[in-house]
Design a protein around this motif. Structure first.
Motif, PDB file in Angstrom:
ATOM      1  N   ARG A 234       0.836  -1.212   0.000  1.00  0.00           N
ATOM      2  CA  ARG A 234       0.000   0.000   0.000  1.00  0.00           C
ATOM      3  C   ARG A 234       0.866   1.256   0.000  1.00  0.00           C
ATOM      4  O   ARG A 234       0.584   2.231  -0.688  1.00  0.00           O
ATOM      5  N   VAL A 240      -3.920   4.818  -3.746  1.00  0.00           N
ATOM      6  CA  VAL A 240      -4.616   3.564  -4.035  1.00  0.00           C
ATOM      7  C   VAL A 240      -4.921   3.410  -5.510  1.00  0.00           C
ATOM      8  O   VAL A 240      -4.789   2.331  -6.083  1.00  0.00           O
ATOM      9  N   LYS A 244      -3.891   0.303  -7.910  1.00  0.00           N
ATOM     10  CA  LYS A 244      -4.809  -0.527  -8.687  1.00  0.00           C
ATOM     11  C   LYS A 244      -4.355  -0.612 -10.143  1.00  0.00           C
ATOM     12  O   LYS A 244      -4.378  -1.680 -10.760  1.00  0.00           O
ATOM     13  N   TYR A 265      -5.151  -7.649  -1.846  1.00  0.00           N
ATOM     14  CA  TYR A 265      -5.150  -6.232  -1.498  1.00  0.00           C
ATOM     15  C   TYR A 265      -6.569  -5.680  -1.514  1.00  0.00           C
ATOM     16  O   TYR A 265      -7.002  -4.991  -0.589  1.00  0.00           O
ATOM     17  N   LYS A 266      -7.306  -5.985  -2.557  1.00  0.00           N
ATOM     18  CA  LYS A 266      -8.638  -5.414  -2.711  1.00  0.00           C
ATOM     19  C   LYS A 266      -9.558  -5.844  -1.574  1.00  0.00           C
ATOM     20  O   LYS A 266     -10.279  -5.026  -1.018  1.00  0.00           O
ATOM     21  N   GLU A 269      -8.656  -4.051   1.564  1.00  0.00           N
ATOM     22  CA  GLU A 269      -8.579  -2.598   1.490  1.00  0.00           C
ATOM     23  C   GLU A 269      -9.632  -1.948   2.385  1.00  0.00           C
ATOM     24  O   GLU A 269      -9.370  -0.934   3.036  1.00  0.00           O
ATOM     25  N   ASN A 273      -8.690   0.596   5.308  1.00  0.00           N
ATOM     26  CA  ASN A 273      -9.302   1.924   5.345  1.00  0.00           C
ATOM     27  C   ASN A 273     -10.046   2.159   6.648  1.00  0.00           C
ATOM     28  O   ASN A 273     -10.024   3.258   7.214  1.00  0.00           O
ATOM     29  N   ASP A 412     -15.003  -1.833  -0.330  1.00  0.00           N
ATOM     30  CA  ASP A 412     -14.569  -0.440  -0.488  1.00  0.00           C
ATOM     31  C   ASP A 412     -15.358   0.247  -1.596  1.00  0.00           C
ATOM     32  O   ASP A 412     -14.844   1.091  -2.314  1.00  0.00           O
TER      33      ASP A 412
END
Length: 462
Positions: A234, A240, A244, A265-266, A269, A273, A412
């Motif tokens: 990250r 972000v 991506k 990661y997704k 996320e 956050n 997210d």
């Protein structure tokens, strides 16, 4: 031994790396990494790299040599791997290709696996710096105009695949879907096996057993520092959105293990956050989001293992069958064989996997002979026939996308798009989806239908 090669393929979590080392020790061989994600530094936990101390001094090539922001295309892998194979052969050693990025491995073993204009092209060449470097939504709209079939196949945020299809059209003047259609014509299926003798071991485990093994591995990855690696990734990129784009740029066609980083990661996320938005959320909500994200990663990993099996049956086995049929017609001495080894019971590994593989590959590379692949087990008899190729032109035209609005909230606010009716039905029954339905009801109850400010802010930005 003749200058053949050994390849070890299979889903994530079946022991490919272990068998690679064992074969290398028995055959005086060297391992060549065939995993598109393990080429990157600093992502040891996410990529499940075999620790150096467990490699027992066996050389491992094409591993840990790129930074996460660097792109590594399949054409570059193919050229690098061919060069290394020649060097390994010159040392009278056996090259053993190990990895789950089956598109990489197939492109290495056969000369005509890539789109013709790119096959065997090792230099990067010049690219159109205009449209190909535009924003992803612009690329997608352009692809919809020139090749609606491939546009429907790809997710609208999948920059790498969209860009690749558009690049093929711009640089060859022919649509990507037309290339696929032509490559499925009989006269385009001639064998072009790169190495005279190619022995492929497909490590297979019963899906129910493998699912539990993969779930346990995600738990182990978390204990080993998965979140620290995600934070490293990250922070490696400035924001972000840029990350991506990086992940999609590194993503390879239908079978790329960098997909695993992207999903990892997704899916986490939202949790990362939430940690940064602690003034708005209490610990109970953060823990609920974390558990939902963990289940999402487990679900995604299980789906990916199914996808890898589909690639082997739809693509790799079909390619092997075509090669052997065409070579028989032309009296060609080239030969490729696929042996399925059952890794469901790890207690029987040495007996059912290691010893069988060593015996088979020694005879195959020495004499070009070996047992009938279907004779090894009931699973081999059932699974070693190629499945229907789902990437034919007719199947591409019938492709359908589905979007889950509930899971989008806990992703997210990023779209959750499922390809194909079968995958959609599986998604609706998945633990991730069902837990998100339950969590959404709880959030509606607790906040009278109002989501936390960080959800609102994310929605506003999107």
């Amino acid at each position: 031994m003749p200058r053949g090669v050994v390849a070890i393929v299979g889903t994530t979590g079946v022991g490919k790396s272990e068998l690679g080392v064992q074969l290398a020790k028995a055959l005086h061989g060297e391992v060549i990494n065939g995993d598109s994600m393990q080429v990157y530094k600093g992502l040891d936990v996410i990529t499940n790299k075999m620790p150096v101390e467990e490699r027992e001094g066996i050389p491992h090539h094409l591993m840990d040599f790129l930074e996460p922001h660097q792109e590594y295309r399949v054409t570059e892998f193919t050229c690098d791997a061919i060069k290394i194979i020649k060097e390994v052969h010159s040392r009278d050693r056996v090259p053993i290709i190990v990895g789950g990025t089956h598109y990489y491995i197939q492109s290495l073993l056969w000369k005509n696996s890539l789109i013709k204009s790119y096959d065997d092209e090792c230099d990067n060449g010049s690219e159109d710096d205009g449209i190909l470097n535009a924003e992803t939504d612009i690329l997608y709209k352009r692809l919809q105009e020139v090749d609606p079939v491939m546009a429907n196949k790809w997710h609208w945020n999948d920059r790498r695949k969209i860009r690749r299809s558009l690049q093929i059209y711009l640089q060859t003047g022919k649509r990507h879907s037309d290339w696929i259609k032509e490559q499925h014509q009989p006269d385009e299926k001639a064998s072009s096996l790169r190495f005279p003798l190619t022995c492929i071991f497909w490590l297979y485990a019963d899906p129910k057993v493998l699912d539990q093994r993969l779930d346990n591995r995600v738990d182990k990855m978390i204990k080993m520092g998965l979140f620290e690696e995600l934070k490293y990734l990250r922070n490696k990129v400035e924001n972000v959105i840029k990350l991506k784009m990086l992940c999609y740029a590194l993503c390879n066609n239908d079978d790329s293990n960098f997909w695993f980083v992207w999903v990892g990661y997704k899916e986490f996320e939202a949790y990362l956050n939430a940690l940064e938005e602690t003034p708005y959320l209490d610990d109970k909500v953060i823990d609920a989001i974390k558990e939902s994200n963990i289940e999402a990663m487990k679900s995604a990993t299980r789906r990916y293992s199914r996808k890898q099996i589909r690639w082997i049956r739809n693509k790799l086995l079909l390619k092997c069958q075509e090669s052997n049929l065409n070579d028989a017609d032309t009296d060609c001495i080239s030969k490729v064989r696929v042996y399925l080894l059952n890794t469901t019971s790890l207690e029987k590994w040495n007996q059912d996997v290691r010893d069988v593989a060593i015996t088979i590959v020694k005879e195959f590379l020495d004499k070009g002979t070996g047992p009938d692949p279907k004779s090894l087990s009931p699973e081999a008899k059932e699974l070693l026939d190629p499945a229907i190729d789902t990437n034919t032109f007719d199947n591409l035209k019938a492709w359908t996308k589905y979007q889950c609005d509930i899971c989008k909230i806990f992703n997210d606010n990023s779209p959750v798009v499922i390809n194909g009716l079968s995958n959609w039905n599986q998604h609706l029954q998945s633990k991730w989806h069902r837990s998100n339905v339950k969590l959404k009801k709880e959030m509606n109850m607790n906040w009278s239908g109002q989501f936390p400010p960080w959800f609102k802010e994310k929605k506003k930005k999107s």
